[in-house]
Motif scaffolding. Structure first.
Motif, mmCIF file in Angstrom:
data_model
loop_
_atom_site.group_PDB
_atom_site.id
_atom_site.type_symbol
_atom_site.label_atom_id
_atom_site.label_comp_id
_atom_site.label_asym_id
_atom_site.label_seq_id
_atom_site.Cartn_x
_atom_site.Cartn_y
_atom_site.Cartn_z
ATOM 1 N N ILE A 225 56.845 27.390 69.824
ATOM 2 C CA ILE A 225 56.142 28.262 68.881
ATOM 3 C C ILE A 225 57.115 29.231 68.199
ATOM 4 C CG2 ILE A 225 54.442 30.138 68.755
ATOM 5 C CD1 ILE A 225 52.910 28.676 71.050
ATOM 6 N N ASN B 17 57.730 36.713 71.245
ATOM 7 C CA ASN B 17 57.172 35.404 71.599
ATOM 8 C C ASN B 17 57.707 34.878 72.925
ATOM 9 O OD1 ASN B 17 56.398 32.374 70.863
ATOM 10 N ND2 ASN B 17 58.617 32.417 71.233
ATOM 11 N N TYR C 290 49.651 33.881 85.222
ATOM 12 C CA TYR C 290 49.982 33.766 83.791
ATOM 13 C C TYR C 290 48.899 34.460 82.950
ATOM 14 C CZ TYR C 290 50.728 31.503 79.233
ATOM 15 O OH TYR C 290 50.935 31.254 77.883
ATOM 16 N N LYS D 202 49.156 37.738 80.368
ATOM 17 C CA LYS D 202 48.807 37.656 78.951
ATOM 18 C C LYS D 202 47.687 38.646 78.599
ATOM 19 C CE LYS D 202 51.774 34.596 77.502
ATOM 20 N NZ LYS D 202 52.776 34.937 76.468
ATOM 21 N N THR E 114 54.086 21.942 72.894
ATOM 22 C CA THR E 114 55.463 22.457 73.026
ATOM 23 C C THR E 114 55.978 22.028 74.404
ATOM 24 O OG1 THR E 114 54.898 24.495 74.190
ATOM 25 C CG2 THR E 114 54.783 24.568 71.768
ATOM 26 N N SER F 293 62.755 27.596 70.884
ATOM 27 C CA SER F 293 61.911 26.454 71.251
ATOM 28 C C SER F 293 60.486 26.649 70.737
ATOM 29 C CB SER F 293 61.901 26.330 72.787
ATOM 30 O OG SER F 293 61.019 25.326 73.227
ATOM 31 N N ASP G 270 67.776 38.458 77.305
ATOM 32 C CA ASP G 270 66.875 38.262 78.439
ATOM 33 C C ASP G 270 65.865 39.399 78.353
ATOM 34 O OD1 ASP G 270 65.476 38.123 80.763
ATOM 35 O OD2 ASP G 270 67.220 38.101 82.089
ATOM 36 N N ASP H 192 67.188 34.264 72.198
ATOM 37 C CA ASP H 192 66.633 33.460 73.295
ATOM 38 C C ASP H 192 67.533 33.593 74.517
ATOM 39 O OD1 ASP H 192 64.421 30.879 73.049
ATOM 40 O OD2 ASP H 192 65.620 31.046 74.884
ATOM 41 N N VAL I 203 49.023 24.294 72.809
ATOM 42 C CA VAL I 203 49.990 23.997 71.745
ATOM 43 C C VAL I 203 51.017 22.992 72.240
ATOM 44 C CG1 VAL I 203 51.468 25.012 69.980
ATOM 45 C CG2 VAL I 203 49.756 26.450 71.114
HETATM 46 N N1 LIG Z 1 52.326 26.119 74.449
HETATM 47 C C1 LIG Z 1 51.130 26.638 74.641
HETATM 48 O O1 LIG Z 1 50.146 25.898 74.825
HETATM 49 C C2 LIG Z 1 50.939 28.136 74.622
HETATM 50 C C3 LIG Z 1 49.625 28.609 74.632
HETATM 51 C C4 LIG Z 1 49.393 29.980 74.594
HETATM 52 C C5 LIG Z 1 50.465 30.852 74.548
HETATM 53 N N2 LIG Z 1 51.730 30.381 74.547
HETATM 54 C C6 LIG Z 1 52.816 31.373 74.488
HETATM 55 O O2 LIG Z 1 53.631 31.131 73.357
HETATM 56 C C7 LIG Z 1 54.953 31.590 73.623
HETATM 57 C C8 LIG Z 1 55.934 30.465 73.312
HETATM 58 O O3 LIG Z 1 55.660 29.390 74.183
HETATM 59 P P1 LIG Z 1 56.083 27.872 73.896
HETATM 60 O O4 LIG Z 1 54.931 27.033 74.215
HETATM 61 O O5 LIG Z 1 56.750 27.771 72.583
HETATM 62 O O6 LIG Z 1 57.121 27.690 75.108
HETATM 63 P P2 LIG Z 1 58.614 27.158 75.184
HETATM 64 O O7 LIG Z 1 58.929 27.071 76.621
HETATM 65 O O8 LIG Z 1 58.772 25.961 74.314
HETATM 66 O O9 LIG Z 1 59.446 28.361 74.512
HETATM 67 C C9 LIG Z 1 59.566 29.613 75.140
HETATM 68 C C10 LIG Z 1 60.922 30.196 74.761
HETATM 69 O O10 LIG Z 1 61.055 31.479 75.405
HETATM 70 C C11 LIG Z 1 62.356 31.548 75.953
HETATM 71 N N3 LIG Z 1 62.411 32.489 77.071
HETATM 72 C C12 LIG Z 1 61.901 32.316 78.319
HETATM 73 N N4 LIG Z 1 62.220 33.361 79.095
HETATM 74 C C13 LIG Z 1 62.931 34.221 78.328
HETATM 75 C C14 LIG Z 1 63.549 35.470 78.572
HETATM 76 N N5 LIG Z 1 63.517 36.047 79.788
HETATM 77 N N6 LIG Z 1 64.192 36.087 77.552
HETATM 78 C C15 LIG Z 1 64.259 35.499 76.333
HETATM 79 N N7 LIG Z 1 63.714 34.300 76.053
HETATM 80 C C16 LIG Z 1 63.057 33.670 77.034
HETATM 81 C C17 LIG Z 1 62.676 30.124 76.394
HETATM 82 O O11 LIG Z 1 64.062 29.918 76.565
HETATM 83 C C18 LIG Z 1 62.084 29.317 75.247
HETATM 84 O O12 LIG Z 1 63.008 29.121 74.203
HETATM 85 C C19 LIG Z 1 54.972 32.042 75.081
HETATM 86 O O13 LIG Z 1 54.807 33.445 75.149
HETATM 87 C C20 LIG Z 1 53.764 31.331 75.664
HETATM 88 O O14 LIG Z 1 53.250 31.991 76.796
HETATM 89 C C21 LIG Z 1 52.002 29.033 74.576
#
Ligand SMILES: NC(=O)c1ccc[n+]([C@@H]2O[C@H](COP(=O)([O-])OP(=O)(O)OC[C@H]3O[C@@H](n4cnc5c(N)ncnc54)[C@H](O)[C@@H]3O)[C@@H](O)[C@H]2O)c1
Length: 271
Positions: A24, A96, A162, A166, A197, A22, A69, A43, A195
């Motif tokens: 990023i 990620n 959160y 981080k 998403t 999903s 996981d 994932d 971002v």
């Molecule tokens: N979207 C934002 O604004 C943002 C900002 C800063 C940081 N981030 C970070 O970027 C990364 C990706 O986030 P995103 O926005 O794409 O989120 P998202 O929810 O779209 O994707 C996260 C993915 O991680 C997977 N995941 C969750 N728990 C898991 C586990 N225990 N084992 C394996 N996979 C697991 C989910 O199934 C999902 O596919 C994350 O670490 C998030 O904290 C996101």
């Protein structure tokens, strides 16, 4: 490590992306595949990893999908073993996988704290151990890229748990960079901003609901617009903004860069 004229910059490289189904992670996986790498997409939601791998293969790339996981040591080490079985090695690992959650500080439940740290902090720790051991054994260096957040730089409202998880990722990135430098393995972090998403869309709704309970009258998208208005570059991030920096950190151009955490946030924060 310089690419030959005409060849793709990551040709022959094996890349693992956790949470690659999903947002990023998916954008990073497809970008690095376009740059010539073979991808292992892992994932906890395996069908989404399969979709991402399918997208890469449909575009002419090479990819496999697997379940992981990241909160489980057994699952993380099995993931690394499966990548090595399929491709023989791992050159680049992108940690990620992550979860978000928003809550007023006085209402953060112990389980919410534990979940943030289990996935976001322990997940990255376990992944780096498994990947680091494998890359050390290979004896030819490697690159580890952790996805942290600007929330790890400044304690954000409604995200104490959160943000703290981080901050742990940024700190772990530094310790691990020191530990793995003797093996030619670089370890860096990316701090995305806001971002577009599924995670951010959930965040918009959760923060709106908290603030409405506190007496505001916000609609869907209002929180995002408020954040956007504070971003010097005038827009929230697309996942591919993050993937561009991931490409640099995966490529030979970043060979002298380690232990750093880079903000990719349109200037929302500058330190
Ligand atoms: N979207 C934002 O604004 C943002 C900002 C800063 C940081 N981030 C970070 O970027 C990364 C990706 O986030 P995103 O926005 O794409 O989120 P998202 O929810 O779209 O994707 C996260 C993915 O991680 C997977 N995941 C969750 N728990 C898991 C586990 N225990 N084992 C394996 N996979 C697991 C989910 O199934 C999902 O596919 C994350 O670490 C998030 O904290 C996101």
């Amino acid at each position: 490590m310089t690419a030959e004229r005409g060849s793709l910059p990551l040709q022959g490289k094996i890349v693992l992306v956790t949470g690659g189904g999903s947002g990023i992670g998916r954008s990073i996986a497809t970008r690095l595949a376009r740059d010539g790498a073979a991808l292992a997409v892992a994932d906890v939601v395996e069908p989404s990893a399969r979709e991402c791998a399918g997208e890469i293969e449909a575009a002419g790339g090479r990819a496999i999908a697997m379940h992981v996981d990241v909160t489980s040591k057994e699952s993380v080490f099995a993931m690394v073993a499966a990548v090595v079985e399929a491709f023989g090695r791992i050159d680049i690992a992108v940690n990620n996988a992550g979860v978000g959650h928003n809550s007023a500080f006085l209402e953060i439940a112990e389980e919410d704290w534990d979940r943030m740290f289990a996935v976001n902090a322990k997940g990255v720790f376990l992944s780096m151990q498994a990947e680091g051991l494998q890359m050390k054994d290979q004896g030819s260096g490697g690159k580890i890229i952790n996805i942290a957040s600007i929330a790890g730089r400044h304690g954000p409202a409604y995200q104490a748990h959160y943000g703290a998880s981080k901050a742990a990722v940024i700190n772990l990135t530094q310790s691990t960079a020191k530990a793995l430098a003797p093996y030619g393995i670089t370890v860096n972090a990316i701090n995305p901003g806001i971002v577009d998403t599924p995670m951010w869309r959930r965040t918009d709704g959760e923060i709106r609901d908290i603030r409405n309970r506190e007496g505001e009258n916000l609609e869907s998208g209002d929180v995002t617009e408020e954040m956007r208005s504070q971003i010097p570059l005038g827009r929230i991030s697309r996942p591919d903004d993050v993937a561009s920096l991931a490409f640099y950190l995966a490529s030979a151009d970043s060979d002298y860069v380690t232990g750093q955490a880079f903000n990719v946030c349109g200037g929302l924060i500058m330190d």
